[in-house]
Design a protein around this motif. Structure first.
Motif, PDB file in Angstrom:
ATOM      1  N   THR A  23       0.851  -1.179   0.000  1.00  0.00           N
ATOM      2  CA  THR A  23       0.000   0.000   0.000  1.00  0.00           C
ATOM      3  C   THR A  23       0.887   1.228   0.000  1.00  0.00           C
ATOM      4  O   THR A  23       2.055   1.141   0.413  1.00  0.00           O
ATOM      5  N   PRO A  24       0.413   2.408  -0.333  1.00  0.00           N
ATOM      6  CA  PRO A  24      -0.908   2.685  -0.868  1.00  0.00           C
ATOM      7  C   PRO A  24      -1.095   2.385  -2.344  1.00  0.00           C
ATOM      8  O   PRO A  24      -2.181   2.638  -2.859  1.00  0.00           O
ATOM      9  N   TYR A  25      -0.082   1.836  -3.026  1.00  0.00           N
ATOM     10  CA  TYR A  25      -0.308   1.573  -4.450  1.00  0.00           C
ATOM     11  C   TYR A  25      -1.481   0.624  -4.644  1.00  0.00           C
ATOM     12  O   TYR A  25      -2.393   0.871  -5.435  1.00  0.00           O
ATOM     13  N   SER A  26      -1.476  -0.483  -3.889  1.00  0.00           N
ATOM     14  CA  SER A  26      -2.504  -1.494  -4.121  1.00  0.00           C
ATOM     15  C   SER A  26      -3.852  -1.077  -3.566  1.00  0.00           C
ATOM     16  O   SER A  26      -4.885  -1.486  -4.077  1.00  0.00           O
ATOM     17  N   SER A  27      -3.863  -0.251  -2.512  1.00  0.00           N
ATOM     18  CA  SER A  27      -5.149   0.073  -1.898  1.00  0.00           C
ATOM     19  C   SER A  27      -5.813   1.253  -2.573  1.00  0.00           C
ATOM     20  O   SER A  27      -7.024   1.349  -2.605  1.00  0.00           O
ATOM     21  N   THR A  28      -5.018   2.182  -3.113  1.00  0.00           N
ATOM     22  CA  THR A  28      -5.612   3.410  -3.623  1.00  0.00           C
ATOM     23  C   THR A  28      -5.322   3.677  -5.094  1.00  0.00           C
ATOM     24  O   THR A  28      -6.151   4.256  -5.778  1.00  0.00           O
ATOM     25  N   TYR A  29      -4.175   3.270  -5.590  1.00  0.00           N
ATOM     26  CA  TYR A  29      -3.773   3.751  -6.912  1.00  0.00           C
ATOM     27  C   TYR A  29      -3.915   2.727  -8.030  1.00  0.00           C
ATOM     28  O   TYR A  29      -4.139   3.100  -9.163  1.00  0.00           O
ATOM     29  N   ALA A  30      -3.748   1.447  -7.715  1.00  0.00           N
ATOM     30  CA  ALA A  30      -3.761   0.461  -8.791  1.00  0.00           C
ATOM     31  C   ALA A  30      -5.160   0.331  -9.358  1.00  0.00           C
ATOM     32  O   ALA A  30      -6.141   0.319  -8.618  1.00  0.00           O
ATOM     33  N   ASN A  31      -5.251   0.244 -10.659  1.00  0.00           N
ATOM     34  CA  ASN A  31      -6.586   0.031 -11.235  1.00  0.00           C
ATOM     35  C   ASN A  31      -6.663  -1.282 -11.995  1.00  0.00           C
ATOM     36  O   ASN A  31      -7.278  -1.377 -13.040  1.00  0.00           O
ATOM     37  N   THR A  32      -6.006  -2.291 -11.450  1.00  0.00           N
ATOM     38  CA  THR A  32      -6.093  -3.626 -12.028  1.00  0.00           C
ATOM     39  C   THR A  32      -6.874  -4.520 -11.064  1.00  0.00           C
ATOM     40  O   THR A  32      -7.396  -4.053 -10.075  1.00  0.00           O
ATOM     41  N   HIS A  33      -6.944  -5.803 -11.368  1.00  0.00           N
ATOM     42  CA  HIS A  33      -7.857  -6.678 -10.631  1.00  0.00           C
ATOM     43  C   HIS A  33      -7.318  -7.105  -9.268  1.00  0.00           C
ATOM     44  O   HIS A  33      -7.110  -8.287  -9.006  1.00  0.00           O
ATOM     45  N   ILE A  84      -7.222   2.910   6.536  1.00  0.00           N
ATOM     46  CA  ILE A  84      -6.390   2.028   7.345  1.00  0.00           C
ATOM     47  C   ILE A  84      -4.927   2.128   6.946  1.00  0.00           C
ATOM     48  O   ILE A  84      -4.028   2.103   7.765  1.00  0.00           O
ATOM     49  N   PHE A  85      -4.678   2.210   5.631  1.00  0.00           N
ATOM     50  CA  PHE A  85      -3.286   2.280   5.172  1.00  0.00           C
ATOM     51  C   PHE A  85      -3.018   3.559   4.398  1.00  0.00           C
ATOM     52  O   PHE A  85      -2.008   3.680   3.738  1.00  0.00           O
ATOM     53  N   ASP A  86      -3.925   4.533   4.460  1.00  0.00           N
ATOM     54  CA  ASP A  86      -3.788   5.746   3.666  1.00  0.00           C
ATOM     55  C   ASP A  86      -3.368   6.897   4.560  1.00  0.00           C
ATOM     56  O   ASP A  86      -4.128   7.296   5.446  1.00  0.00           O
ATOM     57  N   PRO A  87      -2.161   7.438   4.340  1.00  0.00           N
ATOM     58  CA  PRO A  87      -1.666   8.488   5.239  1.00  0.00           C
ATOM     59  C   PRO A  87      -2.536   9.734   5.228  1.00  0.00           C
ATOM     60  O   PRO A  87      -2.591  10.454   6.219  1.00  0.00           O
ATOM     61  N   ASN A  88      -3.233  10.004   4.116  1.00  0.00           N
ATOM     62  CA  ASN A  88      -4.084  11.191   4.090  1.00  0.00           C
ATOM     63  C   ASN A  88      -5.232  11.097   5.075  1.00  0.00           C
ATOM     64  O   ASN A  88      -5.830  12.101   5.441  1.00  0.00           O
ATOM     65  N   LEU A  89      -5.572   9.896   5.480  1.00  0.00           N
ATOM     66  CA  LEU A  89      -6.689   9.710   6.402  1.00  0.00           C
ATOM     67  C   LEU A  89      -6.202   9.166   7.738  1.00  0.00           C
ATOM     68  O   LEU A  89      -6.948   8.544   8.475  1.00  0.00           O
TER      69      LEU A  89
END
Lengths: 234, 319, 542
Positions: free
Chosen positions: C149-159, C236-241
């Motif tokens: 994260t945060p690539y997988s939780s917020t940024y990735a747009n794959t499956h 949960i894993f996003d620093p902005n929140l």
């Protein structure tokens, strides 16, 4: 003597070995459940230590009366489950069925109260969700006035309270899921008991299910103070 | 040039720590190759010497040897401990930047690097530095986790969103060296690379003052300080609703909740973006958040400005 | 008892394979041996897919600018290669194939403790694999198998969700398998088989099962939290929140480091069996090897932070994890020495299983020692995130674990199928695999130290020579893996019929026919001696 071979699975030498294996299997499974919930507890601990005010605020917003009632209900259900196991050891079929039924009823009571609590949170706009889909369904995190007052009183930040409710819903939800599965198992046992499958020599499934139910109870004993009793009240 | 220079086994040694790291690496390589060779050779030797003569062979009944077990437990443990201590002390030394380090700021984002000198010049995917001087990079990401890696300097650190991380190095010879993103960050991760240009101090000064004339980071920060209205509460004489920021940087601050924290970069950034988390003792919690209104670059400029307050470099802020 | 029965080459009348040929008898079986075969088929299928992705990747990397695919596709390839190979091949391979087949046989039982749960674990595996294959064919996932994260939780747009779900589900297969093994070993050993008379393969199974049941649930919860964050956008894993992306890494590696020991411990267990049989000698230092397995399992849970030395975690945490990571290497070293010493004054033969075992010992020494470069803080700073890491873990997972798996498959093939495979071809394949493997991965150590980062779809020109060498090796390795597929299949129909004990090995599984009957033994064996009692009573005791 002639019923025993029917209940004995072919890989075991005797009923004792089968019983012991079943018990050990359930204990090992419960260890995995401890690790499963443990991961959640670890995350909870970290965020609670980082954002204590948010967690205090969230905890104060919860309905402690309902939570305490649920705790009593679950402890009672553990007692009735233990009685079911005891009756099975004595070979008392009707008592087994009665106590199983009672345990299930208490379980349903717990779930019912949980539903009431969840509904309250829904009405107070405390469901944590920031995605577009959620806001389309009216499911935003926008606490009502009473909840907001508590949040401000604790000088907590909204994002942290939302994080708290994330953990609240996920932990209690996971717990409730395990209870539903437990009730399902008891339904099956009830039917088996009705058909006379259990006796004083063969009652291992009930004992093993009892272990599972006690574990579910113990998880709640941890959840209740950790979620409902943070930071003291009054 | 020797024939093997076309087939290097280590990157250029471009920093003060490179040689030390290489020596440790060679030690570990030697242990690896020696032990692997010993094991392979012993197995090969035993396999040949004791090859099966017939199906009726009756090998002796050897249970084990406590002496051997102790020996080959203690010797690896000793080697492991020696390596650990050597490595840990090297790591410890390498992790603390010297006092007089030149600070440069790095912002990573998908999929490029922005490097900001305090005097003002801003570079994209390039970093000019003077040789022979400690350089401290303070880094942050605007999106996912990246990683800033300069093989020739043997330094690497993850670049995280929401939090500053830092590394330091001192280049030992002029030249140009790769830097890479070393934490997978999406589609163009492999393209998030650039060059470090190490120059003589004279050339570096020339480079700094040449090019586009712009404002220093502190000047830009001062401008923002006025534009965003910070000046209305944070008056230099302390008569505003917020504390004066003169000489604040680096000093301990007492917070409402009893904690005392140093006013470093992380503190200042948190204060700008999330002031409620750090309410200062004796002041009302009324500072608004600037999350979403300032970029990471602007936060760094504001921090540079605050750093300059109460020092000779202070430039007066004009609203 | 316990002298090997006379070697009669008569194929037994009814055994577990021919007792019923109907498809329902296979899909609804509770026979641990058949379930092992079901697993064998599924993981071989997944291995071929994961291997195909690897071949494409290595061909692509011949050119610095990338020869075959777009960067986005390359990113999906390395992600899916990792996920498939780790979760759907390596973790189930030795436990679910060899373990399921052998555990009851080795302890003298008729089946595992919970045969229906065993079948359930296979179906769970299949469902998990189906979700993951759905993700693969519908566009793939590109987060890396580590899902940071945060690539997988917020940024990735794959499956991401489908893959995460697939991995989550398959985790339960692992948990149930481990649970089954632990209870079976505790409660169902044959009369006379004390803990210290068990073959070391069973000690390895036990230690591995401990890791499976303790570690996998934590991965499960980590994946669920990731899925929740992706669905609900809570922080949960996003620093902005207010969340912490590093928390994900801690939780992820808490499982995934012990997980790699799942893969290697059982390989070591297999090697213990091979080395003893093909030296015709008991293992040197039995209790040391047994306790090493357990201590590796325990220590494996204490070292996860060594994946995070450059994340900015505290220096002191780094020191602790580094020291523990050095310590976890010691029991492995003890095992290597003990295996080597087992050959001393033995009667060594070089059939394919033994070649795989010897290859394992050498390559594992190298792979394990390169782990020290990464446990060592100062060098890990330079090597983390580079091809050195890739080389290190492939030496362990491919050079060691897969070779042990192949060695085990060859060793127990006569028992499993009742047929012998052509050993000349097998030895040839072992050699091709050994050469191909080293040519593929040794250059990657050098690439790593030179600074080439991993997960790069294209790279600077100066790294090309080593990349081409690696790709050349990969093509040889691929051929090497295809050869056993061919002759093993061939042998099932045309191979010579095997006796109950073609290798002259000790161990209860060799006391029954090849293939065994459904209930494993005509009558429950009684154990009167320790494992690996190769020397008869007249042999000199040293």
């Amino acid at each position: 003597m002639s019923e025993a071979p029917l209940a004995l699975a072919h890989q075991f030498d005797d009923l004792d070995q089968q019983h012991e294996a079943g018990s050990l299997g359930m204990w090992v499974f419960l260890v995995t459940e401890i690790m499963f919930f443990g991961g959640l507890f670890a995350g909870y601990t970290i965020y609670r230590s980082l954002y204590l005010e948010g967690f205090v605020a969230g905890s104060h917003i919860l309905n402690i009366k309902l939570g305490a009632t649920n705790t009593a209900v679950l402890i009672a259900s553990s007692f009735t489950m233990a009685m079911a196991v005891h009756s099975a050891q004595k070979g008392r079929r009707r008592a087994v069925m009665g106590f199983l039924l009672l345990t299930m009823l208490l379980g349903f009571t717990f779930l019912g109260i949980k539903c009431v609590e969840y509904h309250d949170k829904y009405v107070e706009h405390l469901i944590p969700c920031e995605s577009v889909a959620c806001s389309n369904l009216g499911l935003q995190f926008a606490p009502v006035e009473q909840a907001l007052q508590e949040i401000q009183k604790q000088h907590a930040q909204l994002a942290h309270v939302e994080l708290y409710f994330c953990f609240y819903f996920f932990m209690t939800g996971m717990h409730a899921l395990h209870m539903i599965i437990g009730i399902g198992i008891m339904t099956y046992l009830l039917l088996m008991a009705r058909r006379g499958k259990f006796n004083a020599q063969y009652y291992a499934p009930i004992e093993v299910a009892g272990l599972y139910w006690h574990f579910v109870d113990i998880v709640w004993i941890f959840l209740f103070p950790l979620l409902y009793l943070i930071g003291g009240r009054y | 040039m020797p024939w093997w220079s076309g087939f290097p086994i280590h990157p250029e040694r471009g920093s003060t720590i490179a040689e030390g790291v290489d020596h440790l690496h060679y030690f570990l390589t030697a242990i690896t190759l020696i032990f692997t060779a010993i094991i392979f050779a012993t197995i090969f030797y035993f396999a040949v010497k004791y090859r099966r003569q017939s199906e009726n062979d009756k090998p002796p009944h050897i249970a084990g040897s406590l002496t051997l077990e102790i020996l080959w437990t203690l010797i690896p443990t000793l080697l492991a401990f020696v390596t650990f201590v050597w490595s840990a002390s090297l790591y410890f030394r390498n992790s603390r930047p010297p006092e007089a380090a030149l600070e440069i700021f790095v912002i990573g984002k998908q999929w490029m690097w922005q490097l900001q000198h305090p005097e003002g010049p801003r570079e994209i995917n390039e970093l000019h530095v003077p040789v022979g001087q400690p350089i401290k990079l303070t880094m942050i990401s605007q999106d996912v986790i990246h990683d800033f890696y300069v093989p020739a300097f043997r330094v690497k650190k993850d670049v995280l969103p929401g939090r500053y991380s830092s590394i330091w190095f001192q280049a030992t010879k002029t030249g140009k060296y790769h830097f890479f993103c070393a934490q997978y960050c999406g589609a163009q991760h492999a393209g998030m690379i650039g060059w470090v240009y190490v120059m003589t101090p004279v050339d570096y000064e020339e480079w700094l003052s040449g090019g586009v004339k712009g404002e220093s980071m502190a000047q830009a920060g001062g401008r923002l300080f006025g534009q965003l209205g910070c000046i209305t509460c944070h008056m230099p004489d302390g008569t505003g609703r917020g504390p004066s920021l003169e000489g604040l940087f680096g000093k301990p601050v007492q917070l409402q909740d009893g904690r005392t924290v140093p006013a470093d970069e992380a503190y200042l950034r948190e204060h700008i973006l999330n002031p409620r988390a750090l309410t200062v003792k004796g002041y009302p919690p009324i500072m608004p958040t600037f999350q979403g209104q300032v970029s990471e670059e602007q936060v760094l400029q504001l921090i540079a400005f605050v750093k300059s307050l109460g020092t000779e470099e202070r430039k007066p802020a004009k609203p | 008892m316990s002298t090997a029965p006379a070697e009669i080459s008569v194929e037994p009348r009814v055994h577990y394979l021919n007792v019923d040929y109907g498809i329902k008898s296979w899909l609804l079986t509770t026979d641990h041996k058949r379930i092992a075969m079901l697993y064998l088929a599924s993981i071989t299928f997944m291995f071929v897919i994961g291997g195909a992705f690897a071949v494409i990747m290595r061909l692509h990397l011949i050119e610095p600018t990338g020869a075959l695919v777009e960067p986005e596709t390359y990113n999906k390839l390395f992600t899916m290669h990792g996920i498939i190979m780790i979760f759907f091949f390596l973790i189930p391979s030795i436990p679910a194939v060899l373990g399921n087949f052998l555990v009851p046989l080795m302890i003298g039982a008729r089946d595992l403790a919970f045969p229906r749960i065993n079948l359930l674990s296979w179906y769970i595996y299949v469902v998990g694999a189906a979700f993951t294959m759905y993700a693969v064919v519908s566009g793939g996932v590109d987060t890396g198998w580590t899902f940071y994260t945060p690539y997988s939780s917020t940024y990735a747009n794959t499956h991401v969700m489908a893959t995460a779900l697939g991995v989550f589900i398959t985790g339960f297969s692992s948990i149930l398998t481990g649970l089954n093994f632990i209870v079976t070993i505790h409660k169902m050993r044959a009369p006379g088989m004390t803990w210290f008379r068990m073959p070391l393969f069973l000690w390895a199974i036990y230690a591995t099962s401990m890791i499976m049941i303790l570690g996998t649930p934590v991965l499960a919860i980590t994946i669920v939290l990731l899925a929740l964050e992706r669905l609900l956008h809570v922080g949960i894993f996003d620093p902005n929140l207010g969340g912490d992306p590093l928390l994900f890494q801690h939780m992820f590696w808490f499982y995934s480091h012990p997980a790699v020991y799942i893969m290697i411990l059982l390989g070591m267990g297999v090697v213990s069996e091979l080395v003893t049989c093909f030296s015709k000698k008991r293992i040197f230092g039995y209790s040391f090897v047994a306790f090493s397995s357990v201590s590796i399992a325990v220590l494996s849970f204490l070292v996860w932070g060594h994946h995070m030395f450059v994340t900015g975690q505290s220096i002191y945490a780094g020191l602790v994890f580094s020291l523990l990571s050095f310590l976890v290497a010691i029991p492995s070293a003890i095992k290597v020495f003990n295996w080597t010493a087992t050959l001393y004054k033995g009667s060594v033969s070089y059939q394919a299983p033994m070649l795989y075992a010897m290859g394992f010992i050498g390559l594992f020494t190298m792979g394990g020692l390169t782990g020290l470069f990464l446990a060592s803080l100062a060098t890990d700073v330079h090597l983390n995130g580079t091809y050195f890491i890739v080389a290190h873990f492939h030496y362990i997972m491919v050079g060691s674990a897969v070779m042990a798996y192949l060695g085990g498959i060859h060793f127990w093939w006569p028992k499993i199928t009742g047929r012998l495979y052509p050993d000349t071809w097998a030895r040839f394949a072992a050699l091709v695999i050994f050469i191909g493997f080293n040519l593929t991965f040794f250059p990657q150590f050098m690439l790593g130290y030179l600074g080439m980062p991993r997960r790069y779809a294209f790279y600077p020109q100066e790294f090309q020579v080593l990349n081409v060498m690696s790709s050349a090796g990969a093509s040889i390795l691929a051929v090497g893996y295809l050869i056993p597929l061919v002759y093993l299949f061939w042998s099932m129909r045309y191979g010579p019929v095997a006796s109950s004990n073609p290798w002259g090995a000790k161990g209860l599984e060799w006391q029954t026919s090849s293939p065994p009957p459904t209930d494993n033994f005509e009558e429950t064996p009684v154990v009167t001696e320790g494992a690996y009692a190769y020397s008869s009573e007249e042999a000199p005791v040293v």
